[in-house]
Design an enzyme around this catalytic site. Structure first.
Site, PDB file in Angstrom:
ATOM      1  N   GLU A 267       0.915  -1.224   0.085  1.00 51.39           N
ATOM      2  CA  GLU A 267       0.070   0.090  -0.039  1.00 51.39           C
ATOM      3  C   GLU A 267       0.895   1.223  -0.007  1.00 51.39           C
ATOM      4  O   GLU A 267       1.900   1.391   0.797  1.00 51.39           O
ATOM      5  CB  GLU A 267      -0.892  -0.020   1.325  1.00 51.39           C
ATOM      6  CG  GLU A 267      -2.176  -0.856   1.325  1.00 51.39           C
ATOM      7  CD  GLU A 267      -2.759  -0.586   2.683  1.00 51.39           C
ATOM      8  OE1 GLU A 267      -2.565   0.252   3.452  1.00 51.39           O
ATOM      9  OE2 GLU A 267      -3.971  -1.353   3.001  1.00 51.39           O
ATOM     10  N   GLU A 323     -13.863   5.049   0.824  1.00 51.34           N
ATOM     11  CA  GLU A 323     -14.671   3.990   1.494  1.00 51.34           C
ATOM     12  C   GLU A 323     -15.153   4.773   2.971  1.00 51.34           C
ATOM     13  O   GLU A 323     -14.600   5.095   3.682  1.00 51.34           O
ATOM     14  CB  GLU A 323     -13.750   2.995   2.107  1.00 51.34           C
ATOM     15  CG  GLU A 323     -13.341   2.305   0.902  1.00 51.34           C
ATOM     16  CD  GLU A 323     -12.158   1.122   1.091  1.00 51.34           C
ATOM     17  OE1 GLU A 323     -12.601   0.171   1.837  1.00 51.34           O
ATOM     18  OE2 GLU A 323     -10.968   1.420   0.783  1.00 51.34           O
ATOM     19  N   LYS A 326     -14.878   3.319   6.632  1.00 53.24           N
ATOM     20  CA  LYS A 326     -13.726   2.984   7.252  1.00 53.24           C
ATOM     21  C   LYS A 326     -13.684   3.745   8.558  1.00 53.24           C
ATOM     22  O   LYS A 326     -13.690   5.049   8.505  1.00 53.24           O
ATOM     23  CB  LYS A 326     -12.702   3.310   6.361  1.00 53.24           C
ATOM     24  CG  LYS A 326     -12.140   2.350   5.244  1.00 53.24           C
ATOM     25  CD  LYS A 326     -10.790   2.532   4.770  1.00 53.24           C
ATOM     26  CE  LYS A 326      -9.810   1.634   5.905  1.00 53.24           C
ATOM     27  NZ  LYS A 326      -8.350   1.946   5.352  1.00 53.24           N
ATOM     28  N   GLU A 332      -8.883   8.048   6.538  1.00 53.18           N
ATOM     29  CA  GLU A 332      -9.094   6.717   6.247  1.00 53.18           C
ATOM     30  C   GLU A 332     -10.229   6.597   5.058  1.00 53.18           C
ATOM     31  O   GLU A 332     -10.248   5.945   4.563  1.00 53.18           O
ATOM     32  CB  GLU A 332      -9.425   6.006   7.443  1.00 53.18           C
ATOM     33  CG  GLU A 332      -8.350   5.847   8.619  1.00 53.18           C
ATOM     34  CD  GLU A 332      -7.407   4.903   8.018  1.00 53.18           C
ATOM     35  OE1 GLU A 332      -7.779   4.091   7.377  1.00 53.18           O
ATOM     36  OE2 GLU A 332      -6.179   5.059   8.301  1.00 53.18           O
TER      37      GLU A 332
END
Ligand SMILES: *[C@@H]1O[C@H](CO)[C@@H](O)[C@H](O)[C@H]1NC(C)=O
Ligand SMILES: *[C@@H]1O[C@H](CO)[C@@H](O)[C@H](O)[C@H]1NC(C)=O
Ligand SMILES: *[C@@H]1O[C@H](CO)[C@@H](O)[C@H](O)[C@H]1NC(C)=O
Ligand SMILES: *[C@@H]1O[C@H](CO)[C@@H](O)[C@H](O)[C@H]1NC(C)=O
Ligand SMILES: *[C@@H]1O[C@H](CO)[C@@H](O)[C@H](O)[C@H]1NC(C)=O
Ligand SMILES: *[C@@H]1O[C@H](CO)[C@@H](O)[C@H](O)[C@H]1NC(C)=O
Ligand SMILES: *[C@@H]1O[C@H](CO)[C@@H](O)[C@H](O)[C@H]1NC(C)=O
Length: 465
Positions: A267, A323, A326, A332
C-alpha cells in the site's frame, strides 16, 4: 563518450529484461477495499480498475463474487486470509488446506491469483495472542498450495512502517526488539526460502503529517526540491521520503542477515481529504503524490531505490474508492482515486503514459498549513434516530461528567433534542479523549466544525489547535 556507447546496450538489455520478467511489470496495481455502503458492484468496479490501467488488484479478503468477476481479465490478483482466521489456520493443516481449496482452487486458472497475504498489518496492532500464529499460518498456507499442486502463488503478510524501532537514517534502521526473535527472523527465513516478498505499507503522508515543520512537503510528494538527505552511515543520497522509508526496511532486513528478500509495496498513497485537524489532506497533494509515484514506478530505465538500485519494486496504490465506512480519522475515508459513483477524484493513469498536460487542472491545496483555532465535534446527520441515540448514550457513558450540562436543568438541556444533545456529547467526549486518540467519527454520525455551536449560557467543550 563511453556513456553514449552504453546507451544502445542499456536499451536492448532493458527490452530483454521486460520480456523475461513480464509478470513483474513495475506499473502499480490498485487496492480494492470494500468498506463502503455505496460502492458499485464487482463487475463495474473491475471495469473501473481497467479504465485506470491497473495491471494488478489487491483484495482484503477472498470475496468469491469478485474473484469470479476477475476471470479472464488479465489482472493479477492478491487475496487475503483474514486476521481472525490466522490462529485457527496456524493450528490446523486441514483447515488451511480447506481454505485454499475453497478460496483459491475454484478460481484457477482463469483468475490470476498470484499472492496470498496472511493477515493485514497484524503485527502493527497492539500485541495480541495472534502474533505468534502468523508465521506458522503462512507456512501452512504455503504447504496447502504445494499439496494442492498450485504453483506461482507467493505467500506473505503486510506490515506497516511501525515494525521498525528506528528508521532514520535508513542505514541505522532496525526492527522492533519485540518482533525480531519471535516474528521477523522466522518470517524472513520463510520469505527468503520461498522467494516471496516483504509486503510493506508505506505512507510518506503519515511521516510528514507527524512532523510537517521538519519534513519538507515537496520531499514527501516526490516534487522537485533542493532538499536532499545524505545518510551518514551509507553515504547514500535521498531525494524523496518514500525511498528513505523503503530503504530503512531493506537495511533492517540486512541487519538480520537477509539481503535477498525483495520488498513489495502493499500500500501507498495520499489522502484527498480528511478532518479539520489533519494537515495536507487535499486533492492537490493526493494527485501529486500518486502521479509522481506512478512516474517513478514506470520510469524507464527503472532506477529502484538508493540502497537497491535497479531492484524490482512491485506496488499497489491505496485505494480504488473513497470508503465511507472505514473507521478512524477522516483521512481513512479519503484515499480513493475514485468517488463511490465511479467518477475520478482527480485524473490519473496507472500506466503512466497520459501526458500530464492532458489532466484537468487541480484545485489549489488549502490545508498545507496546520489549522489554528478551536474545533468542535458535532452531529453530522440526524436521519437515523436509533443510531444517534446509541452514539449519544455511548459518548455520555465515557469520562467524567461528559453530559452533565445536557441533563434536565443543565445549561445545555434546551433545545431538548437528540440531535442537539448528541452534538454536545460528541464535543464533550472528543475534548476529553482526543489526546489519547479518540476520533470525531461515531460511525459517520459526527463531523468536525470550526463554527462554535455554543449559544446563550451553554458553552460547548472544544479542542484548541
Ligand atoms: C489480534 O489483532 C488482530 C488485528 O487487530 C485481530 O483481528 C485479532 O482478532 C486479534 N486477536 C486476538 C486473539 O485478540
Ligand atoms: C481441523 O480443521 C478441520 C476442518 O475444519 C476440522 O474438521 C478438524 O476438527 C480440525 N481439527 C482440530 C484438531 O481442531
Ligand atoms: C533550489 O534550486 C534551484 C535550482 O537549482 C535554485 O534556482 C533555487 O534558488 C534553489 N532554492 C533554494 C531555496 O535553495
Ligand atoms: C536465503 O536464501 C538463499 C538461497 O536462496 C540462501 O543461500 C541464504 O543463505 C538465505 N539467507 C538466509 C539469511 O537464510
Ligand atoms: C460523483 O460523486 C462526487 C462526490 O460526491 C460528485 O462530486 C460528482 O458530481 C458525482 N458525479 C456524478 C456523475 O454523479
Ligand atoms: C440505523 O443504524 C443502525 C446501526 O446503528 C443500523 O443497524 C440501521 O440499519 C440504520 N437504519 C437506517 C434506516 O439506516
Ligand atoms: C475521572 O475522575 C477520576 C477521579 O477524579 C480520575 O481518576 C479519572 O482519571 C477521571 N477520568 C477521566 C477520563 O478524566
Amino acid at each position: 563518450m563511453a556513456m553514449l556507447l552504453l546507451i544502445p546496450l542499456l536499451v536492448s538489455s532493458i527490452a530483454l529484461f521486460s520480456i523475461s520478467s513480464a509478470t513483474f511489470s513495475v506499473q502499480p496495481g490498485i487496492c480494492y477495499g470494500q468498506l463502503g455502503d455505496n460502492l458499485p458492484p464487482p463487475q463495474i468496479s473491475i471495469a473501473l480498475i481497467n479504465s485506470l490501467n491497473a495491471k494488478r488488484v489487491k483484495l482484503y479478503d477472498a470475496n468469491p463474487e469478485i474473484l469470479h468477476a476477475l476471470r479472464n481479465t488479465r489482472l493479477q490478483v492478491s487475496i487475503m486470509v483474514p486476521n481472525e482466521l490466522i490462529a485457527a489456520v496456524a493450528a490446523n493443516q486441514t483447515l488451511s488446506d480447506e481454505w485454499v481449496a475453497a478460496n483459491v482452487s475454484p478460481f484457477l486458472p482463469d483468475t490470476l491469483i498470484r499472492y496470498i497475504l496472511v493477515g493485514n498489518e497484524l503485527i502493527s496492532a497492539a500485541p495480541n495472542a495472534t502474533w505468534h500464529h502468523l508465521v506458522p499460518a503462512m507456512r501452512r498456507i504455503k504447504r496447502s498450495l504445494k499439496t494442492l499442486r498450485i504453483p506461482k502463488i507467493k505467500v506473505g503478510t503486510s506490515s506497516a512502517m511501525d515494525v521498525l524501532q528506528t528508521s532514520f537514517p535508513p542505514s541505522n534502521a532496525a526492527f522492533r526488539n519485540d518482533l525480531v526473535g519471535p516474528i521477523m527472523k522466522p518470517m524472513l527465513t520463510f520469505l527468503n526460502r520461498t522467494k516471496s516478498f516483504f509486503f510493506l505499507d508505506v505512507y510518506p503522508y503519515l511521516a510528514w503529517a507527524s512532523d510537517p515543520i521538519n519534513i519538507n512537503l515537496d520531499y514527501a510528494l516526490f516534487e522537485p526540491t533542493n532538499v536532499t538527505v545524505t545518510d551518514p552511515g551509507s553515504g547514500l543520497l535521498y531525494t524523496n521520503l518514500f525511498d528513505q522509508m523503503v530503504d530503512a526496511v531493506y537495511f533492517a532486513m540486512e541487519k538480520l542477515g537477509f539481503t535477498g528478500v525483495r520488498i513489495f509495496i502493499a500500500e501507498t498513497g495520499w489522502p484527498n481529504g480528511g478532518d479539520i485537524d489533519q494537515i495536507g489532506t487535499n486533492i492537490y497533494n493526493a494527485a501529486t503524490y500518486n502521479r509522481n509515484f506512478i512516474k517513478k514506478m514506470t520510469r524507464k530505465p527503472w532506477l529502484g531505490t538508493p540502497a537497491r538500485p535497479g531492484s524490482i519494486l512491485p506496488s499497489f496504490l491505496f485505494s480504488l474508492f473513497n470508503e465511507n465506512q472505514k473507521p478512524g480519522p477522516g483521512t481513512e475515508r479519503h484515499f480513493g482515486l475514485l468517488h463511490p459513483n465511479g467518477s475520478r477524484v482527480y485524473d490519473v493513469d496507472l500506466a503512466g503514459v497520459t501526458p500530464e498536460a492532458e489532466f484537468r487542472p487541480l484545485p489549489a491545496p488549502e490545508n498545507n498549513e496546520k489549522f489554528k483555532g478551536r474545533i468542535w465535534c458535532v452531529a453530522a446527520r440526524g436521519d437515523n434516530a436509533t443510531a444517534l441515540a446509541a452514539a449519544l448514550s455511548y459518548a455520555c457513558s465515557q469520562g467524567n461528567g461528559t453530559c452533565d450540562p445536557i441533563q434536565p436543568r443543565g445549561k445545555c438541556f434546551r433545545p431538548d433534542s437528540v440531535l442537539w444533545h448528541s452534538s454536545y456529547a460528541f464535543s464533550s467526549y472528543w475534548a476529553q479523549f482526543r489526546k489519547i486518540g479518540a476520533t470525531c467519527y461515531f460511525n459517520g454520525l459526527a463531523t468536525q466544525t470550526a463554527k462554535d455551536p455554543s449559544f446563550g449560557s451553554c458553552k460547548f467543550p472544544s479542542v484548541t489547535l
